[in-house]
Scaffold this motif. Structure first.
Motif, PDB file in Angstrom:
ATOM      1  N   LEU A 188       0.647  -1.395   0.011  1.00 24.04           N
ATOM      2  CA  LEU A 188      -0.049  -0.001  -0.143  1.00 24.04           C
ATOM      3  C   LEU A 188       0.753   1.156  -0.020  1.00 24.04           C
ATOM      4  O   LEU A 188       0.303   2.184  -0.134  1.00 24.04           O
ATOM      5  N   ASP A 189       2.260   1.177   0.315  1.00 23.92           N
ATOM      6  CA  ASP A 189       3.071   2.390   0.468  1.00 23.92           C
ATOM      7  C   ASP A 189       2.511   3.366   1.234  1.00 23.92           C
ATOM      8  O   ASP A 189       2.615   4.597   0.931  1.00 23.92           O
ATOM      9  N   ASP A 190       2.074   2.941   2.293  1.00 24.16           N
ATOM     10  CA  ASP A 190       1.325   3.908   3.405  1.00 24.16           C
ATOM     11  C   ASP A 190       2.055   3.586   4.904  1.00 24.16           C
ATOM     12  O   ASP A 190       1.647   2.854   5.512  1.00 24.16           O
ATOM     13  N   PRO A 191       2.824   4.675   5.080  1.00 29.15           N
ATOM     14  CA  PRO A 191       3.438   4.368   6.575  1.00 29.15           C
ATOM     15  C   PRO A 191       2.431   4.351   7.891  1.00 29.15           C
ATOM     16  O   PRO A 191       2.774   3.861   8.682  1.00 29.15           O
ATOM     17  N   PHE A 192       1.304   4.889   7.636  1.00 32.65           N
ATOM     18  CA  PHE A 192       0.374   5.037   8.634  1.00 32.65           C
ATOM     19  C   PHE A 192      -0.559   3.907   8.644  1.00 32.65           C
ATOM     20  O   PHE A 192      -1.265   3.522   9.725  1.00 32.65           O
ATOM     21  N   THR A 193      -0.577   2.875   7.797  1.00 26.73           N
ATOM     22  CA  THR A 193      -1.439   1.754   7.912  1.00 26.73           C
ATOM     23  C   THR A 193      -0.513   0.597   7.963  1.00 26.73           C
ATOM     24  O   THR A 193       0.392   0.228   7.258  1.00 26.73           O
ATOM     25  N   ARG A 194      -0.717   0.186   9.330  1.00 23.71           N
ATOM     26  CA  ARG A 194       0.473  -0.919   9.721  1.00 23.71           C
ATOM     27  C   ARG A 194      -0.391  -1.812  10.914  1.00 23.71           C
ATOM     28  O   ARG A 194      -1.181  -1.539  11.221  1.00 23.71           O
TER      29      ARG A 194
ATOM     30  N   ASP B 137       9.416   9.660   6.729  1.00 21.33           N
ATOM     31  CA  ASP B 137       9.216  10.660   5.782  1.00 21.33           C
ATOM     32  C   ASP B 137       8.656  10.077   4.422  1.00 21.33           C
ATOM     33  O   ASP B 137       9.264   9.228   4.187  1.00 21.33           O
ATOM     34  N   PRO B 138       7.269  10.427   4.021  1.00 22.88           N
ATOM     35  CA  PRO B 138       6.812   9.617   2.767  1.00 22.88           C
ATOM     36  C   PRO B 138       7.711   9.917   1.683  1.00 22.88           C
ATOM     37  O   PRO B 138       7.334   9.199   0.477  1.00 22.88           O
ATOM     38  N   LYS B 139       8.517  10.812   1.421  1.00 24.63           N
ATOM     39  CA  LYS B 139       9.390  10.843   0.350  1.00 24.63           C
ATOM     40  C   LYS B 139      10.728   9.951   0.378  1.00 24.63           C
ATOM     41  O   LYS B 139      11.157   9.473  -0.491  1.00 24.63           O
ATOM     42  N   THR B 140      11.377  10.111   1.621  1.00 29.67           N
ATOM     43  CA  THR B 140      12.793   9.346   1.629  1.00 29.67           C
ATOM     44  C   THR B 140      12.480   8.079   2.755  1.00 29.67           C
ATOM     45  O   THR B 140      13.457   7.384   2.238  1.00 29.67           O
ATOM     46  N   GLY B 141      11.480   7.825   3.229  1.00 30.96           N
ATOM     47  CA  GLY B 141      11.573   6.661   4.072  1.00 30.96           C
ATOM     48  C   GLY B 141      12.200   6.721   5.331  1.00 30.96           C
ATOM     49  O   GLY B 141      12.446   5.760   6.097  1.00 30.96           O
ATOM     50  N   THR B 142      12.848   7.865   5.663  1.00 30.90           N
ATOM     51  CA  THR B 142      13.988   8.078   6.760  1.00 30.90           C
ATOM     52  C   THR B 142      12.878   8.392   8.002  1.00 30.90           C
ATOM     53  O   THR B 142      11.974   8.979   7.947  1.00 30.90           O
ATOM     54  N   LEU B 143      13.201   7.695   9.017  1.00 26.30           N
ATOM     55  CA  LEU B 143      12.652   7.984  10.367  1.00 26.30           C
ATOM     56  C   LEU B 143      12.850   9.101  10.913  1.00 26.30           C
ATOM     57  O   LEU B 143      13.972   9.621  11.017  1.00 26.30           O
TER      58      LEU B 143
ATOM     59  N   ARG C 105      14.551  17.583  18.544  1.00 24.98           N
ATOM     60  CA  ARG C 105      13.659  18.716  17.938  1.00 24.98           C
ATOM     61  C   ARG C 105      12.983  17.818  16.871  1.00 24.98           C
ATOM     62  O   ARG C 105      13.256  16.760  16.108  1.00 24.98           O
ATOM     63  N   PRO C 106      11.386  18.494  16.572  1.00 24.92           N
ATOM     64  CA  PRO C 106      10.816  17.976  15.379  1.00 24.92           C
ATOM     65  C   PRO C 106      11.971  18.132  14.103  1.00 24.92           C
ATOM     66  O   PRO C 106      12.542  18.834  13.875  1.00 24.92           O
ATOM     67  N   ARG C 107      11.515  17.054  13.341  1.00 22.31           N
ATOM     68  CA  ARG C 107      12.013  16.851  12.005  1.00 22.31           C
ATOM     69  C   ARG C 107      13.718  16.251  12.016  1.00 22.31           C
ATOM     70  O   ARG C 107      14.352  16.003  11.124  1.00 22.31           O
ATOM     71  N   ASP C 108      14.052  16.294  13.453  1.00 24.26           N
ATOM     72  CA  ASP C 108      15.315  15.405  13.667  1.00 24.26           C
ATOM     73  C   ASP C 108      15.247  14.078  12.823  1.00 24.26           C
ATOM     74  O   ASP C 108      14.024  13.413  13.171  1.00 24.26           O
ATOM     75  N   ARG C 109      16.279  13.509  12.320  1.00 26.91           N
ATOM     76  CA  ARG C 109      16.358  12.115  11.708  1.00 26.91           C
ATOM     77  C   ARG C 109      16.889  11.291  12.589  1.00 26.91           C
ATOM     78  O   ARG C 109      17.995  11.506  13.173  1.00 26.91           O
ATOM     79  N   ILE C 110      16.233  10.201  12.856  1.00 26.13           N
ATOM     80  CA  ILE C 110      16.948   9.145  13.597  1.00 26.13           C
ATOM     81  C   ILE C 110      17.324   7.902  12.909  1.00 26.13           C
ATOM     82  O   ILE C 110      16.431   7.251  12.184  1.00 26.13           O
TER      83      ILE C 110
ATOM     84  N   ALA D 275      16.958   2.135   9.018  1.00 25.66           N
ATOM     85  CA  ALA D 275      16.600   1.540   7.392  1.00 25.66           C
ATOM     86  C   ALA D 275      16.118   0.647   7.278  1.00 25.66           C
ATOM     87  O   ALA D 275      15.414   0.099   6.671  1.00 25.66           O
ATOM     88  N   GLU D 276      16.486  -0.470   8.401  1.00 29.80           N
ATOM     89  CA  GLU D 276      16.135  -1.804   8.325  1.00 29.80           C
ATOM     90  C   GLU D 276      14.942  -2.137   9.259  1.00 29.80           C
ATOM     91  O   GLU D 276      14.339  -3.184   9.473  1.00 29.80           O
ATOM     92  N   LEU D 277      14.145  -1.001   9.859  1.00 28.00           N
ATOM     93  CA  LEU D 277      13.397  -1.088  10.731  1.00 28.00           C
ATOM     94  C   LEU D 277      11.914  -0.565  10.376  1.00 28.00           C
ATOM     95  O   LEU D 277      11.901   0.417   9.785  1.00 28.00           O
TER      96      LEU D 277
END
Length: 414
Positions: free
Chosen positions: A90-96, A124-130, A147-152, A161-163
């Protein structure tokens, strides 16, 4: 009976017999589904019935069910992996899928209690980054300066990237007093390692104080940190108390508020509005519902709302409703931009599904998904400590304070 009649009867019988044999095979009951298969079918049916996109990301959803059930499902873990495989298309990170522990944790979170590091995260829906939506006020993550938008990038040395989203969340949860290591990267800065000690996180969603402007005008300052089950009642009580203390204007701080329950956002909007639409919702049939204010509002005093990149989901519904109805001016930064609505569904084995079932639009029919809401007054802010929020160091707060006391600017509000 003539020979001709007998011949016709025999031919007819011979033709009918294979059909009856085939039919008897066809109506044989299918083999009973295993418990693992039943859970997979439950998940498939929920998505089939409720998912927002009726093309299922341009997939043959029925064929996907067949393919998944052809796989050997020897245990619950295999069933979970099969469900995740279905949902990944579905390529929807919110449906899980939410495994039993994750499902219970999410239900506890929205009810007002939580343990862990206190981070609201998303992909991130564009990059898949957490990335971080927002830290919870007073949490270990908040105190550590995340902070908001920090990348983990890593959790305890494991690349995110594996999770999946929920696997990452599960790795950050743990017993009170235990530690977790995060590699975090802020845009334009080098990545760094942050050690966090897990703790019980107080989710009292409302902080209310009586402030004053330089001329002594009493200002009700309300900081709302989350839309959990307690938020509407606590906010109503905060407004009532501030009214008794003589507040003549209000600043509602939604910065770093990652959202929560849709209904809580609607009920809080009703505290500020006499009339007007709060939000429109549309499901996959395009059927559009709406939620409205029916008054009376608890106060008609001037109102300014503080927002930033961590203002998301239900926070954006509230901010959009107040802005579009002319009830408040927005100050700060463009919001996160999550315009999708999820519902939670139980599965028979104690796990659950979060499924995107609708999208929302502001009262002026703005679709803010991936776009966010632009404030009336854009004010950037360098990182400040939790103790500095709502003080002279807080430039966004100071801008809101100046605006809320300018009666000519706010003449259209209320």
């Amino acid at each position: 009976m003539s020979c001709l009649q007998k011949r016709v009867f025999r031919v007819g019988f011979l033709l009918i017999l294979p059909m009856l044999l085939a039919l008897s095979c066809w109506i044989q009951p299918a083999a009973a589904l295993s418990e693992e298969q039943k859970v997979v079918v439950e998940a498939w049916r929920i998505v089939n019935r409720t998912y927002l996109d009726d093309t299922f990301n341009h997939q043959n959803w029925s064929l996907i069910r067949q393919q998944v059930l052809q796989q050997p499902l020897k245990d619950q873990e295999a069933a979970y992996k099969a469900i995740q495989q279905m949902l990944a298309g579905l390529d929807d990170p919110f449906t899980r899928l939410l495994r039993p522990e994750q499902y219970r944790s999410l239900q506890v979170n929205t009810s007002g209690e939580l343990t862990g590091v206190g981070l609201q995260i998303a992909l991130d829906p564009k990059t898949g980054t957490l990335e971080v939506v927002a830290p919870i006020a007073g949490s270990p993550a908040d105190k550590a300066g995340i902070r908001p938008r920090d990348r983990i990038l890593k959790i305890d040395g494991i690349s995110t990237a594996e999770l999946t989203l929920d696997e990452a969340a599960a790795r950050m949860r743990g017993p009170i007093g235990s530690h977790v290591s995060l590699i975090v990267e802020h845009e334009g800065e080098d990545s760094k390692e942050i050690q966090l000690q897990r703790d019980r996180i107080a989710l009292n969603p409302v902080i209310a104080e009586l402030h004053s402007d330089p001329d002594g005008l009493p200002i009700g300052y309300i900081r709302l940190t989350q839309f959990n089950a307690y938020a509407p009642a606590e906010l109503a009580d905060a407004i009532a108390q501030l009214e008794k203390q003589g507040a003549d204007a209000y600043i509602l701080d939604l910065r770093n508020n990652p959202g929560g329950l849709l209904q809580a956002g609607i009920e809080i909007a009703r505290l500020w509005l006499d009339t007007g639409t709060i939000v429109y919702t549309a499901n996959r049939q395009g059927i559009q519902g709406s939620f409205d204010a029916f008054g009376p509002a608890l106060t008609h005093d001037p109102l300014v709302v503080l927002v930033n990149q961590g203002t998301a989901s239900a926070s954006e519904i509230l901010a959009g409703a107040l802005q579009d109805n002319g009830r408040a001016k927005l100050v700060g930064e463009t919001t996160f931009g999550k315009g999708l609505i999820q519902s939670l569904f139980d599965l028979s084995n104690g796990s659950g599904l979060a499924v995107t079932v609708a999208k929302y639009e502001t009262p002026k029919h703005r679709d803010i998904h991936k776009l966010g809401i632009t404030p009336d007054l854009l004010v950037s802010l360098e990182p400040i400590t939790r103790e500095q929020i709502g003080t002279e160091v807080d430039k966004q707060y100071q801008a809101a304070l100046e605006l809320v006391t300018n009666k000519s600017v706010l003449a259209g509000a209320g």
